[in-house]
Design a protein around this motif. Structure first.
Motif, PDB file in Angstrom:
ATOM      1  N   VAL A 155     -25.233 -36.425  45.498  1.00  0.00           N
ATOM      2  CA  VAL A 155     -25.082 -35.020  45.155  1.00  0.00           C
ATOM      3  C   VAL A 155     -26.292 -34.608  44.325  1.00  0.00           C
ATOM      4  CG1 VAL A 155     -23.681 -33.358  43.891  1.00  0.00           C
ATOM      5  CG2 VAL A 155     -22.574 -35.171  45.170  1.00  0.00           C
ATOM      6  N   ILE A 156     -26.941 -33.529  44.752  1.00  0.00           N
ATOM      7  CA  ILE A 156     -28.081 -33.039  43.973  1.00  0.00           C
ATOM      8  C   ILE A 156     -27.837 -31.658  43.372  1.00  0.00           C
ATOM      9  CG2 ILE A 156     -29.781 -34.421  45.226  1.00  0.00           C
ATOM     10  CD1 ILE A 156     -30.550 -31.797  46.688  1.00  0.00           C
ATOM     11  N   SER A 157     -26.739 -31.006  43.768  1.00  0.00           N
ATOM     12  CA  SER A 157     -26.430 -29.670  43.274  1.00  0.00           C
ATOM     13  C   SER A 157     -24.934 -29.550  42.991  1.00  0.00           C
ATOM     14  CB  SER A 157     -26.848 -28.632  44.322  1.00  0.00           C
ATOM     15  OG  SER A 157     -26.547 -27.332  43.878  1.00  0.00           O
ATOM     16  N   VAL A 158     -24.611 -28.976  41.820  1.00  0.00           N
ATOM     17  CA  VAL A 158     -23.213 -28.777  41.437  1.00  0.00           C
ATOM     18  C   VAL A 158     -23.044 -27.359  40.904  1.00  0.00           C
ATOM     19  CG1 VAL A 158     -21.383 -29.481  39.843  1.00  0.00           C
ATOM     20  CG2 VAL A 158     -22.815 -31.208  40.908  1.00  0.00           C
ATOM     21  N   ASN A 159     -21.992 -26.694  41.374  1.00  0.00           N
ATOM     22  CA  ASN A 159     -21.659 -25.358  40.901  1.00  0.00           C
ATOM     23  C   ASN A 159     -20.336 -25.452  40.147  1.00  0.00           C
ATOM     24  OD1 ASN A 159     -20.873 -22.726  40.488  1.00  0.00           O
ATOM     25  ND2 ASN A 159     -21.396 -22.044  42.538  1.00  0.00           N
ATOM     26  N   LEU A 160     -20.411 -25.336  38.824  1.00  0.00           N
ATOM     27  CA  LEU A 160     -19.219 -25.342  37.972  1.00  0.00           C
ATOM     28  C   LEU A 160     -19.021 -23.983  37.309  1.00  0.00           C
ATOM     29  CD1 LEU A 160     -19.601 -28.855  36.319  1.00  0.00           C
ATOM     30  CD2 LEU A 160     -17.990 -28.183  38.096  1.00  0.00           C
ATOM     31  N   SER A 161     -19.502 -22.927  37.959  1.00  0.00           N
ATOM     32  CA  SER A 161     -19.347 -21.594  37.385  1.00  0.00           C
ATOM     33  C   SER A 161     -17.875 -21.191  37.365  1.00  0.00           C
ATOM     34  CB  SER A 161     -20.170 -20.571  38.184  1.00  0.00           C
ATOM     35  OG  SER A 161     -19.730 -20.497  39.516  1.00  0.00           O
ATOM     36  N   ARG A 162     -17.551 -20.339  36.404  1.00  0.00           N
ATOM     37  CA  ARG A 162     -16.187 -19.786  36.267  1.00  0.00           C
ATOM     38  C   ARG A 162     -15.115 -20.857  36.097  1.00  0.00           C
ATOM     39  NH1 ARG A 162     -16.124 -14.157  37.769  1.00  0.00           N
ATOM     40  NH2 ARG A 162     -18.149 -13.597  38.582  1.00  0.00           N
ATOM     41  N   ASN A 163     -15.399 -21.847  35.251  1.00  0.00           N
ATOM     42  CA  ASN A 163     -14.442 -22.923  35.006  1.00  0.00           C
ATOM     43  C   ASN A 163     -13.990 -23.016  33.548  1.00  0.00           C
ATOM     44  OD1 ASN A 163     -13.726 -24.817  37.331  1.00  0.00           O
ATOM     45  ND2 ASN A 163     -15.882 -24.374  37.674  1.00  0.00           N
ATOM     46  N   GLU A 164     -14.323 -22.011  32.743  1.00  0.00           N
ATOM     47  CA  GLU A 164     -13.935 -21.972  31.331  1.00  0.00           C
ATOM     48  C   GLU A 164     -14.418 -23.199  30.566  1.00  0.00           C
ATOM     49  OE1 GLU A 164      -9.800 -20.943  30.831  1.00  0.00           O
ATOM     50  OE2 GLU A 164      -9.923 -19.413  32.383  1.00  0.00           O
ATOM     51  N   ILE A 165     -15.621 -23.675  30.907  1.00  0.00           N
ATOM     52  CA  ILE A 165     -16.209 -24.828  30.219  1.00  0.00           C
ATOM     53  C   ILE A 165     -16.654 -24.391  28.831  1.00  0.00           C
ATOM     54  CG2 ILE A 165     -18.107 -26.491  30.263  1.00  0.00           C
ATOM     55  CD1 ILE A 165     -17.920 -26.309  33.357  1.00  0.00           C
ATOM     56  N   SER A 166     -16.263 -25.148  27.837  1.00  0.00           N
ATOM     57  CA  SER A 166     -16.573 -24.837  26.435  1.00  0.00           C
ATOM     58  C   SER A 166     -17.886 -25.498  26.015  1.00  0.00           C
ATOM     59  CB  SER A 166     -15.452 -25.357  25.544  1.00  0.00           C
ATOM     60  OG  SER A 166     -15.446 -26.779  25.572  1.00  0.00           O
ATOM     61  N   ALA A 167     -18.284 -25.255  24.770  1.00  0.00           N
ATOM     62  CA  ALA A 167     -19.472 -25.892  24.210  1.00  0.00           C
ATOM     63  C   ALA A 167     -19.338 -27.408  24.249  1.00  0.00           C
ATOM     64  CB  ALA A 167     -19.691 -25.415  22.773  1.00  0.00           C
ATOM     65  N   THR A 168     -18.205 -27.910  23.851  1.00  0.00           N
ATOM     66  CA  THR A 168     -17.965 -29.355  23.851  1.00  0.00           C
ATOM     67  C   THR A 168     -18.001 -29.906  25.271  1.00  0.00           C
ATOM     68  OG1 THR A 168     -16.615 -29.160  21.862  1.00  0.00           O
ATOM     69  CG2 THR A 168     -16.358 -31.172  23.162  1.00  0.00           C
ATOM     70  N   GLY A 169     -17.391 -29.214  26.199  1.00  0.00           N
ATOM     71  CA  GLY A 169     -17.383 -29.653  27.590  1.00  0.00           C
ATOM     72  C   GLY A 169     -18.779 -29.725  28.181  1.00  0.00           C
ATOM     73  N   ALA A 170     -19.612 -28.726  27.894  1.00  0.00           N
ATOM     74  CA  ALA A 170     -20.984 -28.714  28.408  1.00  0.00           C
ATOM     75  C   ALA A 170     -21.792 -29.864  27.818  1.00  0.00           C
ATOM     76  CB  ALA A 170     -21.649 -27.382  28.087  1.00  0.00           C
ATOM     77  N   LYS A 171     -21.628 -30.088  26.536  1.00  0.00           N
ATOM     78  CA  LYS A 171     -22.346 -31.183  25.866  1.00  0.00           C
ATOM     79  C   LYS A 171     -21.947 -32.532  26.468  1.00  0.00           C
ATOM     80  CE  LYS A 171     -22.757 -33.373  21.341  1.00  0.00           C
ATOM     81  NZ  LYS A 171     -22.334 -33.302  19.926  1.00  0.00           N
ATOM     82  N   GLU A 172     -20.670 -32.750  26.618  1.00  0.00           N
ATOM     83  CA  GLU A 172     -20.183 -34.024  27.160  1.00  0.00           C
ATOM     84  C   GLU A 172     -20.597 -34.205  28.619  1.00  0.00           C
ATOM     85  OE1 GLU A 172     -15.989 -34.115  26.365  1.00  0.00           O
ATOM     86  OE2 GLU A 172     -16.308 -34.261  24.201  1.00  0.00           O
ATOM     87  N   PHE A 173     -20.578 -33.123  29.396  1.00  0.00           N
ATOM     88  CA  PHE A 173     -20.992 -33.199  30.790  1.00  0.00           C
ATOM     89  C   PHE A 173     -22.460 -33.583  30.893  1.00  0.00           C
ATOM     90  CE2 PHE A 173     -22.521 -31.276  34.758  1.00  0.00           C
ATOM     91  CZ  PHE A 173     -21.697 -31.946  35.662  1.00  0.00           C
ATOM     92  N   ALA A 174     -23.312 -32.936  30.109  1.00  0.00           N
ATOM     93  CA  ALA A 174     -24.743 -33.225  30.141  1.00  0.00           C
ATOM     94  C   ALA A 174     -25.023 -34.680  29.762  1.00  0.00           C
ATOM     95  CB  ALA A 174     -25.499 -32.285  29.213  1.00  0.00           C
ATOM     96  N   ALA A 175     -24.269 -35.212  28.818  1.00  0.00           N
ATOM     97  CA  ALA A 175     -24.474 -36.602  28.392  1.00  0.00           C
ATOM     98  C   ALA A 175     -24.183 -37.588  29.522  1.00  0.00           C
ATOM     99  CB  ALA A 175     -23.602 -36.906  27.182  1.00  0.00           C
ATOM    100  N   LYS A 176     -23.364 -37.199  30.470  1.00  0.00           N
ATOM    101  CA  LYS A 176     -22.981 -38.084  31.581  1.00  0.00           C
ATOM    102  C   LYS A 176     -23.954 -38.002  32.764  1.00  0.00           C
ATOM    103  CE  LYS A 176     -18.590 -38.876  30.052  1.00  0.00           C
ATOM    104  NZ  LYS A 176     -18.712 -39.663  28.872  1.00  0.00           N
ATOM    105  N   LEU A 177     -24.963 -37.157  32.689  1.00  0.00           N
ATOM    106  CA  LEU A 177     -25.863 -36.935  33.814  1.00  0.00           C
ATOM    107  C   LEU A 177     -27.003 -37.942  33.910  1.00  0.00           C
ATOM    108  CD1 LEU A 177     -26.159 -33.060  33.688  1.00  0.00           C
ATOM    109  CD2 LEU A 177     -24.795 -34.445  35.252  1.00  0.00           C
ATOM    110  N   LYS A 178     -27.164 -38.816  32.936  1.00  0.00           N
ATOM    111  CA  LYS A 178     -28.347 -39.684  32.895  1.00  0.00           C
ATOM    112  C   LYS A 178     -28.465 -40.635  34.077  1.00  0.00           C
ATOM    113  CE  LYS A 178     -26.472 -43.218  29.860  1.00  0.00           C
ATOM    114  NZ  LYS A 178     -26.689 -43.981  28.679  1.00  0.00           N
TER     115      LYS A 178
END
Length: 86
Positions: A1-24
C-alpha cells in the motif's frame, strides 16, 4: 500500500501522532488525513513522528490547525521525506 485515505474519521491529535509513529516500516507515500480533529498540537506531533517514514504527500486540510499549528508542522518536517502538503 502506498496511499491511504483516512479523511473524515474523527482522528484526534493523539491518534495522528500514534499513527505516524507506526509508519516507519511501511512503504506508504501518500496520506490523506483531511477533515479530522488533529488540531495544532497534533499537527506538530504528527510531523515529528514522520521523520522515520517514507511519506512524501500529506493532506491535513480542515483540521483546525491554525497559523501557529501550520508553522509548527512545517518546522518539524525537517528531516522527513515530505515534499507536498495540503
Amino acid at each position: 500500500v502506498i496511499s491511504v485515505n483516512l479523511s473524515r474519521n474523527e482522528i484526534s491529535a493523539t491518534g495522528a501522532k500514534e499513527f505516524a509513529a507506526k509508519l516507519k516500516d511501511t512503504q506508504l507515500r501518500i496520506l490523506n488525513l483531511a477533515w479530522n480533529q488533529i488540531g495544532s498540537v497534533g499537527a506538530r506531533d504528527f510531523a515529528v513522528n514522520l521523520k522515520n517514514s517514507m511519506v512524501t504527500h500529506v493532506d491535513l486540510s480542515i483540521n483546525q490547525i491554525g497559523p501557529k499549528g501550520a508553522m509548527d508542522f512545517i518546522l518539524n518536517l525537517r528531516g522527513t521525506q515530505v515534499s507536498h502538503v495540503n
